[in-house]
Every structure is written in structure tokens, then in C-alpha cells.
Design an enzyme around this catalytic site. Structure first.
Site, PDB file in Angstrom:
ATOM      1  N   LYS A 129       6.200  14.058  -4.514  1.00 51.80           N
ATOM      2  CA  LYS A 129       5.713  13.292  -3.369  1.00 51.80           C
ATOM      3  C   LYS A 129       4.233  13.615  -3.210  1.00 51.80           C
ATOM      4  O   LYS A 129       3.799  14.707  -3.586  1.00 51.80           O
ATOM      5  CB  LYS A 129       6.479  13.705  -2.095  1.00 51.80           C
ATOM      6  CG  LYS A 129       6.387  12.685  -0.986  1.00 51.80           C
ATOM      7  CD  LYS A 129       7.370  11.543  -1.166  1.00 51.80           C
ATOM      8  CE  LYS A 129       7.161  10.461  -0.144  1.00 51.80           C
ATOM      9  NZ  LYS A 129       8.224   9.432  -0.215  1.00 51.80           N
ATOM     10  N   ASP A 169       4.643   4.495  -0.163  1.00 55.20           N
ATOM     11  CA  ASP A 169       5.434   5.044   0.940  1.00 55.20           C
ATOM     12  C   ASP A 169       4.710   4.570   2.198  1.00 55.20           C
ATOM     13  O   ASP A 169       4.044   3.517   2.153  1.00 55.20           O
ATOM     14  CB  ASP A 169       5.527   6.577   0.838  1.00 55.20           C
ATOM     15  CG  ASP A 169       6.540   7.172   1.812  1.00 55.20           C
ATOM     16  OD1 ASP A 169       7.734   6.901   1.676  1.00 55.20           O
ATOM     17  OD2 ASP A 169       6.139   7.902   2.738  1.00 55.20           O
TER      18      ASP A 169
HETATM   19  P1  NDP Z   1       5.875   1.330   6.549  1.00 52.66           P
HETATM   20  O1  NDP Z   1       4.537   1.979   6.619  1.00 52.66           O
HETATM   21  O2  NDP Z   1       5.963  -0.003   5.879  1.00 52.66           O
HETATM   22  O3  NDP Z   1       6.466   1.182   8.037  1.00 52.66           O
HETATM   23  C1  NDP Z   1       6.758   2.248   8.874  1.00 52.66           C
HETATM   24  C2  NDP Z   1       6.939   1.670  10.259  1.00 52.66           C
HETATM   25  O4  NDP Z   1       7.554   2.644  11.087  1.00 52.66           O
HETATM   26  C3  NDP Z   1       5.627   1.265  10.928  1.00 52.66           C
HETATM   27  O5  NDP Z   1       5.722  -0.064  11.357  1.00 52.66           O
HETATM   28  C4  NDP Z   1       5.489   2.227  12.105  1.00 52.66           C
HETATM   29  O6  NDP Z   1       4.994   1.626  13.298  1.00 52.66           O
HETATM   30  C5  NDP Z   1       6.936   2.588  12.357  1.00 52.66           C
HETATM   31  N1  NDP Z   1       7.043   3.880  13.024  1.00 52.66           N
HETATM   32  C6  NDP Z   1       6.490   5.063  12.663  1.00 52.66           C
HETATM   33  N2  NDP Z   1       6.859   6.029  13.528  1.00 52.66           N
HETATM   34  C7  NDP Z   1       7.653   5.426  14.444  1.00 52.66           C
HETATM   35  C8  NDP Z   1       8.355   5.877  15.566  1.00 52.66           C
HETATM   36  N3  NDP Z   1       8.321   7.163  15.938  1.00 52.66           N
HETATM   37  N4  NDP Z   1       9.078   4.985  16.287  1.00 52.66           N
HETATM   38  C9  NDP Z   1       9.149   3.681  15.918  1.00 52.66           C
HETATM   39  N5  NDP Z   1       8.502   3.198  14.849  1.00 52.66           N
HETATM   40  C10 NDP Z   1       7.770   4.054  14.135  1.00 52.66           C
HETATM   41  O7  NDP Z   1       6.852   2.390   5.870  1.00 52.66           O
HETATM   42  P2  NDP Z   1       8.155   2.145   5.000  1.00 52.66           P
HETATM   43  O8  NDP Z   1       8.988   1.087   5.613  1.00 52.66           O
HETATM   44  O9  NDP Z   1       7.765   2.029   3.581  1.00 52.66           O
HETATM   45  O10 NDP Z   1       8.874   3.563   5.144  1.00 52.66           O
HETATM   46  C11 NDP Z   1       9.675   3.899   6.283  1.00 52.66           C
HETATM   47  C12 NDP Z   1      10.487   5.140   5.972  1.00 52.66           C
HETATM   48  O11 NDP Z   1      11.313   4.899   4.809  1.00 52.66           O
HETATM   49  C13 NDP Z   1       9.693   6.406   5.641  1.00 52.66           C
HETATM   50  O12 NDP Z   1      10.438   7.533   6.067  1.00 52.66           O
HETATM   51  C14 NDP Z   1       9.664   6.400   4.108  1.00 52.66           C
HETATM   52  O13 NDP Z   1       9.469   7.690   3.581  1.00 52.66           O
HETATM   53  C15 NDP Z   1      11.078   5.892   3.827  1.00 52.66           C
HETATM   54  N6  NDP Z   1      11.260   5.322   2.503  1.00 52.66           N
HETATM   55  C16 NDP Z   1      10.491   4.282   2.070  1.00 52.66           C
HETATM   56  C17 NDP Z   1      10.712   3.740   0.809  1.00 52.66           C
HETATM   57  C18 NDP Z   1       9.967   2.527   0.329  1.00 52.66           C
HETATM   58  O14 NDP Z   1      10.353   1.996  -0.733  1.00 52.66           O
HETATM   59  N7  NDP Z   1       8.975   2.035   1.053  1.00 52.66           N
HETATM   60  C19 NDP Z   1      11.702   4.325  -0.118  1.00 52.66           C
HETATM   61  C20 NDP Z   1      12.544   5.338   0.497  1.00 52.66           C
HETATM   62  C21 NDP Z   1      12.289   5.832   1.750  1.00 52.66           C
HETATM   63  P3  NDP Z   1       3.467   1.234  13.533  1.00 52.66           P
HETATM   64  O15 NDP Z   1       3.324  -0.096  12.841  1.00 52.66           O
HETATM   65  O16 NDP Z   1       3.359   1.159  15.017  1.00 52.66           O
HETATM   66  O17 NDP Z   1       2.652   2.334  12.899  1.00 52.66           O
END
Ligand code: NDP
Length: 447
Positions: A129, A169
Site C-alpha cells: 500500500k 485508492d
Molecule cells: P473515493 O475517494 O472514491 O471516495 C471516498 C468517499 O468517502 C468520499 O466521497 C468521501 O467524502 C467519503 N468519506 C470519507 N470519510 C467519510 C466519512 N467519515 N463519512 C462519510 N463519508 C466519508 O474512495 P473509494 O471509493 O475508492 O474508497 C473507499 C474505501 O474503499 C476506502 O476504504 C478504500 O481503501 C476502499 N477500497 C477501495 C478500492 C477501490 O477499488 N477503489 C478497493 C478496495 C477497497 P468526501 O467526498 O466528502 O471527501
């Protein structure tokens, strides 16, 4: 104290003192140790090889300075890292995260978890990572591009298609991967798959963007099927509005479920009868414009609650897809009070140890991220093989392969997590992954 707790405490006390200052890493490793130390102790070779201690210590941690110029010509300095956990079953593989709050603690826990997740896919993928404390919010596209190029100048010597293959990520999506890949290819003078999540026009795989969210829903379907239930008409609360959340929501809706909530750091949008496709498209527009959720346009029948979480509304299933530690004991209790009986993690470690205790106490069926969100890295694995073979699969082929991989993960985890009256998915995932890693570690000798 039972045998497993005693062995876990003994194991934790054997870790270097400095590691105890990393709370997320300790939380992740404690959960794994609780499930696997008894398995390790029942196998003389694995005990002698000190398998879990070797997995707890990453192969290496690379830390570097990222120096770049902003649009005003001012020099900016950030810190970048790559934690290469283990390459015992394949090249290092895992995402890059750009966020001002990223710490080495986060990356150590994520790299450790990634080794287990990747082992579960059945593909030849090691675990890693990385990321930087860079905040893309408020930055122009050209600033983000220059940051990505500077980041890659420092990281390029350490990665490559058979060495270490980063992906996206949080805040690292297709555009950033494009910039990072371009910079790597120019520096290395090679055209090879050193990153995944690439665009389709230059070596990406169909369905990679959707894979984590889709895979989560395929895993959920397998869980429900095992329980003699179906996804149709289930009310699903999803946190986040990013890549994972939106694609999970789209697939769940397409399969007849009602997605009752989505969220971001500003608040939650909610519709008791399920959000419409229009609402989901509006969320996607806000995300790509870098804007927070807020009141919805009149044409969309849903409400926005500032500062609320999706767990405050009645639902059958919860899919936390935002970030780590978003469900503590209070949030877990809110879920239980609102009728949730199944929780599957789309994000990595979104449930705290206290939150997990509440879920267990109320017999909520729980699937950990390392199993339920492995679809993204699985399709990254397929992207690596497509790039090496110079032969690309259609979207249907990739989607079918993804369904097969998620069903296989579910079967592996169910077998090792079997208990009377159901499956302990957390234990099943930890034990199944550990067995594969342990057998590779012992086969390769003391390294
Ligand atoms: P993104 O950056 O696309 O989206 C993350 C979203 O989560 C943002 O919109 C953010 O909001 C929101 N967020 C962050 N903190 C909070 C909170 N405390 N409460 C509510 N919303 C929140 O990330 P991903 O979708 O790619 O990743 C999300 C999770 O999935 C992470 O843990 C990542 O490690 C995991 N993951 C991702 C993979 C992938 O293929 N992308 C693969 C496996 C796991 P805001 O817009 O307001 O910042």
C-alpha cells in the site's frame, strides 16, 4: 483468558515496541492474530517459521519527499510512502492513497490487510500500500498532474510489472493513474503494466472501475443465497459517494434492491423507498465536480440531512464504503436498532473493534473488507495478465470472471469459517488467507 486470547497477547508483546504506537496497525493485526494464532500453533512448521511475525513486519517501507510547483510557481513539499508488505505469493500489489490525513500507521495496516485480501483472490498477488499526505481538494487539474509526476519520479525505481504494481485508492482515480502511468512509462522507457486501474485506451481492463463495488454485491448475493435469502427488495444503507459506494449502489439497484442512503463527509441523502437512478447520477456529478452532497434538486425525491450518517435510518443491510473506522460502538448500535442484520465492508476496516463487539453481541452477520471488497484487486490481477498477454477481455468476460472469483472467495471463506448455525466470515477470511501465505512462506525457506 482462553487459549486464543492468551496466544494473541503473547504474539502482540513480541512485536517491536514502536509498532505499538500505530493504533490502526495494532487493531488490524490483533483481529487477525485472534483467529490465526491457534492455527499457527497447531502446525509445527508454521510455528517454527514464525509466519505471523514475518507477515507483521513489512519487507520494506520506502519513504520519500515529493517536491512540486503549484500554479503560482511556489514550491510545495509532501511526504510519500510505499509499504511493500510481502511478495511471497506474487509481485507487491495494492493501492495509492492521496489524503492530508494519511499516516504510516494507515499504510502499515492497509499493506498488512492487503496481503491477506490478495491471498484470498487465489491470484498470484503479493501485498502493498502507498500514498502521500497530499490534499487534492482545491487543487487544479494541472497541479494534480504535476504532483503525480513528482510522486512517480521518486517511486519509479521501486515498482514494475513483476515487482510492485500500484493501483488507485482514496483520491487516486483514473485521471491520477493516467498521470502516474505516463510518468512511469517515460522514466522506465518501457510500456508495461506497472500500474492498474489504467484507462481502456492504454492497457486498462474493462470493469476495473466498477469492480470493487460490483464484487461487493456479488459477495453479498453469495452470503444471502447461503442463508436462503435474495437481494431483491432488501433495503441497503451505503456510506460514501466514491468509487466503491456508487458502483455498489448501481449494481444493487440493478439487481432489485432498494439503496436507501448514500453519504459523504457533509451528510447523507436518504429515501425510505430507495434512491432513484437519477439521484445516483446526481451523486456521481457532485463527486466528479469535487462538490459535497447537499439538498437535492426538486426533480429528485430524496432528502439530505447535514451531518447525518446512513446508519440512522431503517435498513436490512449496511455496506460501509467510505473510510476506515467509520462505524464505532454507537454507530453499530444505531444499525442494530434500525433493523440491520447483515453488514459487508466495502471500505477497508470501516468497523472499529468496539463496533465489531456490538455487531457480534447482536448476531449481525459480518463480512470483512478483505473478503467482501477483494473484487477491485481481483480485476487488477486480470488487468495485469491482459497487459502481459496483449490480449484484452470484453466487459462481459471480465464481469463473468469477477463473479466467479467472488463466488470462489465466498466458498473458501465459508469453508474455513464454518461454525454451528452459520459462517464466521471474519475468521474464515483470516484463516483461509493465512493458510495460503503460511504454506508459501515455509516452502520458500528462511528469508
Ligand atoms: P473515493 O475517494 O472514491 O471516495 C471516498 C468517499 O468517502 C468520499 O466521497 C468521501 O467524502 C467519503 N468519506 C470519507 N470519510 C467519510 C466519512 N467519515 N463519512 C462519510 N463519508 C466519508 O474512495 P473509494 O471509493 O475508492 O474508497 C473507499 C474505501 O474503499 C476506502 O476504504 C478504500 O481503501 C476502499 N477500497 C477501495 C478500492 C477501490 O477499488 N477503489 C478497493 C478496495 C477497497 P468526501 O467526498 O466528502 O471527501
Amino acid at each position: 483468558m482462553d487459549r486464543s486470547s492468551a496466544l494473541t497477547e503473547q504474539f502482540l508483546s513480541s512485536l517491536p515496541q514502536a509498532d505499538h504506537a500505530l493504533p490502526n496497525f495494532i487493531q488490524a493485526i490483533r483481529e487477525v492474530a485472534t483467529d490465526v494464532m491457534t492455527v499457527e500453533k497447531n502446525n509445527a512448521d508454521w510455528t517454527a517459521a514464525r509466519v505471523l511475525n514475518r507477515l507483521a513486519e513489512p519487507d520494506r517501507v520506502i519513504s520519500f519527499r515529493v517536491t512540486w510547483e503549484d500554479d503560482d510557481g511556489a514550491v510545495q513539499i509532501n511526504r510519500g510512502w510505499r509499504v511493500q508488505g510481502s511478495n511471497v505469493i506474487g509481485p507487491y500489489k495494492g493501492g495509492l492513497r492521496f489524503h492530508p490525513g494519511v499516516t504510516l500507521d494507515d499504510l502499515r495496516f492497509l499493506a498488512f490487510e492487503q496481503c491477506f485480501k490478495n491471498a484470498l483472490t487465489g491470484l498470484p498477488l503479493g501485498g502493498a500500500k502507498g500514498g502521500a499526505d497530499f490534499d487534492p481538494r482545491g487543487r487544479s487539474r494541472s497541479e494534480i498532474m504535476r504532483f503525480c509526476q513528482a510522486f512517480m519520479r521518486a517511486l519509479a525505481p521501486f515498482i514494475g510489472p513483476d515487482k510492485d504494481v500500484p493501483a488507485g485508492d482514496i483520491n487516486v482515480g483514473t485521471e491520477e493513474i493516467g498521470n502516474l502511468f505516463g510518468a512511469w512509462a517515460q522514466q522506465a522507457g518501457l510500456y508495461q503494466g506497472a500500474l492498474t486501474g489504467k484507462g481502456l485506451s492504454y492497457g486498462g481492463s474493462a470493469v476495473r472501475t466498477e469492480a470493487t463495488g460490483y464484487g461487493l454485491i456479488y459477495f453479498l448475493q453469495a452470503m444471502l443465497e447461503r442463508m436462503g435469502e435474495a437481494l431483491e427488495d432488501k433495503r441497503i444503507a451505503i456510506s460514501g459517494k466514491g468509487n466503491v459506494a456508487r458502483h455498489a449502489a448501481a449494481k444493487a439497484m440493478a439487481l432489485g434492491a432498494k439503496v436507501i442512503a448514500l453519504s459523504d463527509t457533509a451528510g447523507t441523502i436518504h429515501a425510505a423507498d430507495g434512491l432513484s437512478r437519477d439521484a445516483l447520477d446526481w451523486v456521481a456529478e457532485r463527486k466528479s465536480a469535487g462538490e459535497s452532497l447537499g439538498p437535492l434538486p426538486n426533480r429528485i425525491d430524496a432528502e439530505f440531512a447535514e451531518g447525518a450518517t446512513p446508519w440512522e435510518y431503517p435498513a436490512d443491510i449496511a455496506l460501509p464504503c467510505a473510510t476506515q473506522n467509520e462505524i464505532d460502538a454507537d454507530q453499530a448500535q444505531a444499525l442494530v436498532d434500525n433493523g440491520v442484520t447483515l453488514l459487508a465492508e466495502g471500505a477497508n476496516m470501516p468497523t472499529t473493534a468496539d463496533g465489531l463487539r456490538v455487531l457480534r453481541k447482536h448476531s449481525v452477520t459480518y463480512a470483512p473488507g478483505k473478503a467482501a471488497n477483494a473484487g477491485g484487486v481481483a480485476v487488477s490481477g486480470l488487468e495485469m495478465s491482459q497487459m502481459s498477454q496483449r490480449r484484452f477481455m470484453s466487459a462481459d468476460e471480465v464481469d463473468t470472471a469477477l463473479k466467479g472469483i467472488m463466488a470462489d472467495i465466498h466458498a473458501r471463506v465459508s469453508e474455513d469459517g464454518q461454525r454451528s448455525g452459520g459462517v464466521n466470515y471474519a475468521r474464515g477470511a483470516n484463516v483461509a488467507a493465512y493458510r495460503r501465505l503460511a504454506s508459501a512462506i515455509t516452502a520458500q525457506g528462511v528469508l
